[in-house]
Design a protein around this motif. Structure first.
Motif, PDB file in Angstrom:
ATOM      1  N   SER A 140      -8.602  -6.307   4.314  1.00  0.00           N
ATOM      2  CA  SER A 140      -8.810  -5.242   5.293  1.00  0.00           C
ATOM      3  C   SER A 140      -9.567  -5.796   6.489  1.00  0.00           C
TER       4      SER A 140
ATOM      5  N   ALA B  41      -4.646  -3.977   5.695  1.00  0.00           N
ATOM      6  CA  ALA B  41      -4.959  -2.816   6.538  1.00  0.00           C
ATOM      7  C   ALA B  41      -5.796  -3.292   7.707  1.00  0.00           C
TER       8      ALA B  41
ATOM      9  N   CYS C 283      -6.892  -7.085  -1.849  1.00  0.00           N
ATOM     10  CA  CYS C 283      -6.852  -6.335  -0.589  1.00  0.00           C
ATOM     11  C   CYS C 283      -7.425  -7.188   0.539  1.00  0.00           C
TER      12      CYS C 283
ATOM     13  N   LEU D  34      -8.906   0.519   2.059  1.00  0.00           N
ATOM     14  CA  LEU D  34      -7.963   0.186   0.988  1.00  0.00           C
ATOM     15  C   LEU D  34      -8.563   0.465  -0.392  1.00  0.00           C
TER      16      LEU D  34
END
Length: 316
Positions: A221, A205, A219, A211
Motif C-alpha cells: 500500500s 493500493a 499487501c 488494504l
C-alpha cells in the motif's frame, strides 16, 4: 503539401504534454514510440506531473521528463509542442512554450493557441466507431506525418522485484464506488488463484487506501510508482478494477482481467495484451465471482509447475 514532421529540421526538439493521469500516461507511450521510430533524430521531452513521471522513466524513446512548469518547457526550447492533455495547465504550457508549432486536438478548449489543429481520431483513422484511448492518442502523430500503421502496445521499463514464488497482482481499488468490485469478491478470487493456480496473491493500493480487508495476503500500500512497476514486471497475472494499474499490467504484457463499472470498455480495455473484460448491465457488483474465475482459467496464465516466462523489463 509537407507534413508537420517534414517541416522539422534534423534533431528538432519536441515536447509532448501529458500532464496526468496514470492510465492516460501509459497509453501515451505507443504514440511516442511511433513518433520516435519514424524520426529517431528528434529530441522528445514529456511533460508529466511528478506522480506520473515514472511511467516514462527508462523509456529510450523519451529523452527528457519535464515537470509542468513553463520554465522547464521554455528551457528545453521546443520547435514543436504536442498537447495530448487538453486541460487548462497544458494549454497554458503550450501557449507560453515559445514553440513555433503548437499542436492540439481541434475539440480542445482554448483553440486559438494552436496553430496545428488535429481532427478527431475517427477522421484520421477513417473509422466510424468508438476508438480506444491508445488509438486516439496515436492518431495525433499520424496527423503530424507518421505513416499510419498498427499501433503498438504500451511499454514500461522496470527491473522485476524478486519474490520467492510466482505471484498475481490484484488491485481492488478504484476512484469511485461504481467502479469498485466488492472486496469479498476479490478475496474469493485470491483464494482461487492461490489454490488452483499456485500463485501468491499480492494486493496493491494507493497511499490513502486501506488494504486491511486483505491482510491475510501480501499487501503493498502506498508504494512508489517505480516499486509498482517492478512488482508488475515480474507478475504472472493481473486482476483489478478499471484503473491505471490495469494499463500498467497490460504494458508489461501480463494476462489481465479488468472489471468495468461506469466507464466505457471500448475506450479503456487493456491494450494489446491477453485480457478479459468483465461488465454487467446491472453494474460492476452484478459481475459474479464464477465469471471472473472462468475468465482467469481461459487466459494464458503460466502455472508454477511449467516454465514461467522471463520477467518483463519493457522491450528487453
Amino acid at each position: 503539401m509537407s507534413t508537420v514532421l517534414q517541416r522539422l529540421p534534423p534533431g528538432a526538439r519536441v515536447v509532448v504534454i501529458r500532464v496526468r493521469s496514470l492510465g492516460d500516461c501509459v497509453l501515451t507511450t505507443p504514440a511516442i514510440s511511433l513518433l520516435k521510430q519514424f524520426r529517431p533524430d528528434l529530441q522528445i521531452a514529456v511533460v508529466a506531473e511528478d506522480a506520473f513521471a515514472a511511467v516514462f522513466s527508462g523509456n529510450p524513446d523519451v529523452d527528457s521528463i519535464l515537470p509542468p512548469k513553463i520554465s522547464a518547457v521554455t528551457r528545453f526550447r521546443p520547435q514543436l509542442v504536442l498537447n495530448l492533455h487538453g486541460g487548462c495547465t497544458s494549454a497554458w504550457l503550450t501557449s507560453l512554450s515559445r514553440a513555433g508549432l503548437r499542436a492540439g486536438f481541434a475539440h480542445f478548449r482554448f483553440g486559438p493557441i494552436y496553430n496545428i489543429r488535429i481532427p478527431r481520431a475517427q477522421a484520421i483513422l477513417n473509422v466510424h466507431r468508438t476508438v480506444h484511448t491508445a488509438e486516439h492518442l496515436a492518431s495525433a502523430v499520424f496527423f503530424l506525418g507518421v505513416p499510419q500503421r498498427e499501433i503498438p502496445k504500451s511499454i514500461l521499463f522496470a527491473s522485476p522485484r524478486p519474490r520467492p514464488r510466482p505471484y498475481a497482482v490484484l488491485h481492488p481499488m478504484a476512484s469511485v464506488s461504481d467502479k469498485t468490485w466488492a472486496f469479498s469478491n476479490f478475496l474469493a478470487v485470491a483464494e482461487h488463484i492461490q489454490r488452483n493456480l499456485g500463485l501468491e496473491p499480492v494486493f496493491i493500493a494507493g497511499p490513502s487506501e486501506s488494504l486491511v480487508a486483505f491482510d491475510r495476503y501480501t499487501c503493498l500500500s502506498g508504494a512508489s510508482l517505480e516499486e509498482v512497476k517492478s512488482l508488475l514486471a515480474g507478475a504472472a497475472l493481473f486482476i483489478g478494477n478499471d484503473s491505471g494499474p490495469a494499463h500498467m499490467a497490460a504494458a508489461f504484457g501480463l494476462p489481465v482481467v479488468v472489471l468495468f463499472g461506469s466507464s466505457d470498455p471500448a475506450i479503456w480495455y487493456p491494450w494489446q495484451t491477453a485480457s478479459a473484460v468483465m461488465t454487467s448491465s446491472g453494474g460492476i457488483n452484478s459481475v459474479q465471482v464464477s465469471q471472473v474465475v472462468e475468465a482467469i482459467d481461459k487466459l494464458p496464465v503460466p502455472h508454477p509447475t511449467t516454465s514461467l516466462p522471463q520477467p518483463r523489463c519493457g522491450a528487453q
